[in-house]
Design a protein around this motif. Structure first.
Motif, PDB file in Angstrom:
ATOM      1  N   ARG A  93       0.812  -1.218   0.000  1.00  0.00           N
ATOM      2  CA  ARG A  93       0.000   0.000   0.000  1.00  0.00           C
ATOM      3  C   ARG A  93       0.842   1.263   0.000  1.00  0.00           C
ATOM      4  N   ALA A  94       2.082   1.184   0.503  1.00  0.00           N
ATOM      5  CA  ALA A  94       2.961   2.355   0.525  1.00  0.00           C
ATOM      6  C   ALA A  94       3.342   2.817  -0.878  1.00  0.00           C
ATOM      7  N   ALA A  95       3.106   1.999  -1.883  1.00  0.00           N
ATOM      8  CA  ALA A  95       3.413   2.390  -3.258  1.00  0.00           C
ATOM      9  C   ALA A  95       2.549   3.574  -3.709  1.00  0.00           C
ATOM     10  N   ASP A  96       1.324   3.675  -3.170  1.00  0.00           N
ATOM     11  CA  ASP A  96       0.462   4.766  -3.623  1.00  0.00           C
ATOM     12  C   ASP A  96      -0.472   5.321  -2.548  1.00  0.00           C
ATOM     13  N   GLU A  97      -0.136   5.077  -1.283  1.00  0.00           N
ATOM     14  CA  GLU A  97      -0.925   5.616  -0.177  1.00  0.00           C
ATOM     15  C   GLU A  97      -0.010   6.106   0.930  1.00  0.00           C
ATOM     16  N   ARG A  98      -0.559   6.988   1.777  1.00  0.00           N
ATOM     17  CA  ARG A  98       0.170   7.397   2.991  1.00  0.00           C
ATOM     18  C   ARG A  98      -0.054   6.316   4.037  1.00  0.00           C
ATOM     19  N   VAL A  99       0.991   5.572   4.336  1.00  0.00           N
ATOM     20  CA  VAL A  99       0.918   4.466   5.283  1.00  0.00           C
ATOM     21  C   VAL A  99       1.800   4.797   6.480  1.00  0.00           C
ATOM     22  N   GLU A 100       1.305   4.456   7.665  1.00  0.00           N
ATOM     23  CA  GLU A 100       2.013   4.737   8.907  1.00  0.00           C
ATOM     24  C   GLU A 100       2.137   3.458   9.727  1.00  0.00           C
ATOM     25  N   VAL A 101       3.284   3.297  10.384  1.00  0.00           N
ATOM     26  CA  VAL A 101       3.520   2.205  11.322  1.00  0.00           C
ATOM     27  C   VAL A 101       3.840   2.874  12.653  1.00  0.00           C
ATOM     28  N   ALA A 102       3.153   2.466  13.716  1.00  0.00           N
ATOM     29  CA  ALA A 102       3.324   3.169  14.981  1.00  0.00           C
ATOM     30  C   ALA A 102       3.229   2.229  16.174  1.00  0.00           C
ATOM     31  N   CYS A 103       4.044   2.518  17.183  1.00  0.00           N
ATOM     32  CA  CYS A 103       3.961   1.844  18.482  1.00  0.00           C
ATOM     33  C   CYS A 103       3.948   2.948  19.539  1.00  0.00           C
ATOM     34  N   GLY A 104       4.091   2.591  20.787  1.00  0.00           N
ATOM     35  CA  GLY A 104       4.040   3.588  21.847  1.00  0.00           C
ATOM     36  C   GLY A 104       5.094   4.667  21.719  1.00  0.00           C
ATOM     37  N   GLY A 105       6.357   4.262  21.624  1.00  0.00           N
ATOM     38  CA  GLY A 105       7.446   5.225  21.572  1.00  0.00           C
ATOM     39  C   GLY A 105       7.966   5.537  20.179  1.00  0.00           C
ATOM     40  N   GLY A 106       7.673   4.663  19.218  1.00  0.00           N
ATOM     41  CA  GLY A 106       8.101   4.910  17.842  1.00  0.00           C
ATOM     42  C   GLY A 106       9.499   4.449  17.506  1.00  0.00           C
ATOM     43  N   ARG A 107      10.118   3.653  18.385  1.00  0.00           N
ATOM     44  CA  ARG A 107      11.495   3.224  18.108  1.00  0.00           C
ATOM     45  C   ARG A 107      11.672   1.713  18.002  1.00  0.00           C
ATOM     46  N   GLY A 108      11.348   0.976  19.051  1.00  0.00           N
ATOM     47  CA  GLY A 108      11.620  -0.459  19.078  1.00  0.00           C
ATOM     48  C   GLY A 108      10.780  -1.257  18.107  1.00  0.00           C
ATOM     49  N   ARG A 109       9.489  -1.339  18.389  1.00  0.00           N
ATOM     50  CA  ARG A 109       8.594  -2.101  17.516  1.00  0.00           C
ATOM     51  C   ARG A 109       8.463  -1.441  16.153  1.00  0.00           C
ATOM     52  N   THR A 110       8.323  -0.120  16.148  1.00  0.00           N
ATOM     53  CA  THR A 110       8.207   0.595  14.871  1.00  0.00           C
ATOM     54  C   THR A 110       9.480   0.426  14.056  1.00  0.00           C
ATOM     55  N   GLY A 111      10.630   0.593  14.676  1.00  0.00           N
ATOM     56  CA  GLY A 111      11.895   0.422  13.960  1.00  0.00           C
ATOM     57  C   GLY A 111      12.066  -0.986  13.432  1.00  0.00           C
ATOM     58  N   THR A 112      11.645  -1.967  14.220  1.00  0.00           N
ATOM     59  CA  THR A 112      11.722  -3.364  13.785  1.00  0.00           C
ATOM     60  C   THR A 112      10.826  -3.593  12.571  1.00  0.00           C
ATOM     61  N   ALA A 113       9.601  -3.077  12.632  1.00  0.00           N
ATOM     62  CA  ALA A 113       8.682  -3.219  11.492  1.00  0.00           C
ATOM     63  C   ALA A 113       9.239  -2.506  10.262  1.00  0.00           C
ATOM     64  N   LEU A 114       9.814  -1.319  10.438  1.00  0.00           N
ATOM     65  CA  LEU A 114      10.396  -0.597   9.300  1.00  0.00           C
ATOM     66  C   LEU A 114      11.574  -1.372   8.715  1.00  0.00           C
ATOM     67  N   ALA A 115      12.376  -2.001   9.572  1.00  0.00           N
ATOM     68  CA  ALA A 115      13.490  -2.819   9.071  1.00  0.00           C
ATOM     69  C   ALA A 115      12.965  -4.017   8.286  1.00  0.00           C
ATOM     70  N   CYS A 116      11.862  -4.606   8.733  1.00  0.00           N
ATOM     71  CA  CYS A 116      11.255  -5.709   7.975  1.00  0.00           C
ATOM     72  C   CYS A 116      10.735  -5.210   6.635  1.00  0.00           C
TER      73      CYS A 116
END
Length: 157
Positions: A93-116
């Protein structure tokens, strides 16, 4: 490259993230994904078209399409299969939409998901954490387990 091309999502024109916006990560393909911490105020600008909340308990409702991926703080997703499916949807969906990934602090889980997501985008798994730390947040991916998860993500483990 798909950056900046407006699209229609059935609810009007959505467009993509501003590549210089707060928390926006540009993947090698040009896809833009915003990472953020839910404990912080919503960044200025347009809302996401789709968001994935990585939390241990059900998040509050938001006025855009959102999915909850059960992922306790400092841990790994409760279901690896569901995580692969949801992150695959985020990447597509990020190819043509504004997509967001979020956790409480925005670093651990979010960073892990972004790395994936970086792995899905072609970044070798052994370089994905460094890619996210250089391009999103230098303290992203907080635990050894999260680093191992990224390394094994390409193998489906």
């Amino acid at each position: 490259m798909v950056v900046g091309v407006p699209t229609t999502d059935g609810h009007g024109v959505t467009g993509l993230w501003d590549p210089t916006g707060t928390g926006v990560l540009r993947l090698p393909s040009g896809r833009l994904v915003r990472g953020r911490g839910l404990r912080r105020p919503l960044p200025e600008g347009p809302a996401p078209a789709f968001a994935v909340h990585l939390l241990g308990k059900r998040p509050p409702e938001v006025p855009w399409e959102a999915r909850w991926l059960r992922w306790p703080d400092f841990r790994l997703p409760s279901s690896h299969e569901e995580a692969r499916a949801v992150l695959g949807e985020v990447w597509a969906r990020a190819a043509d939409e504004r997509v967001e990934v979020a956790c409480g602090g925005g670093r651990g889980r979010t960073g892990t998901a972004l790395a994936c997501l970086a792995v899905l985008d072609g970044v070798p798994p052994e370089r994905a954490v460094d890619f996210v730390r250089r391009n999103y947040d230098r303290r992203a991916v907080e635990t050894l387990w999260q680093k191992r998860y990224v390394l094994r993500f390409a193998d489906g483990r």
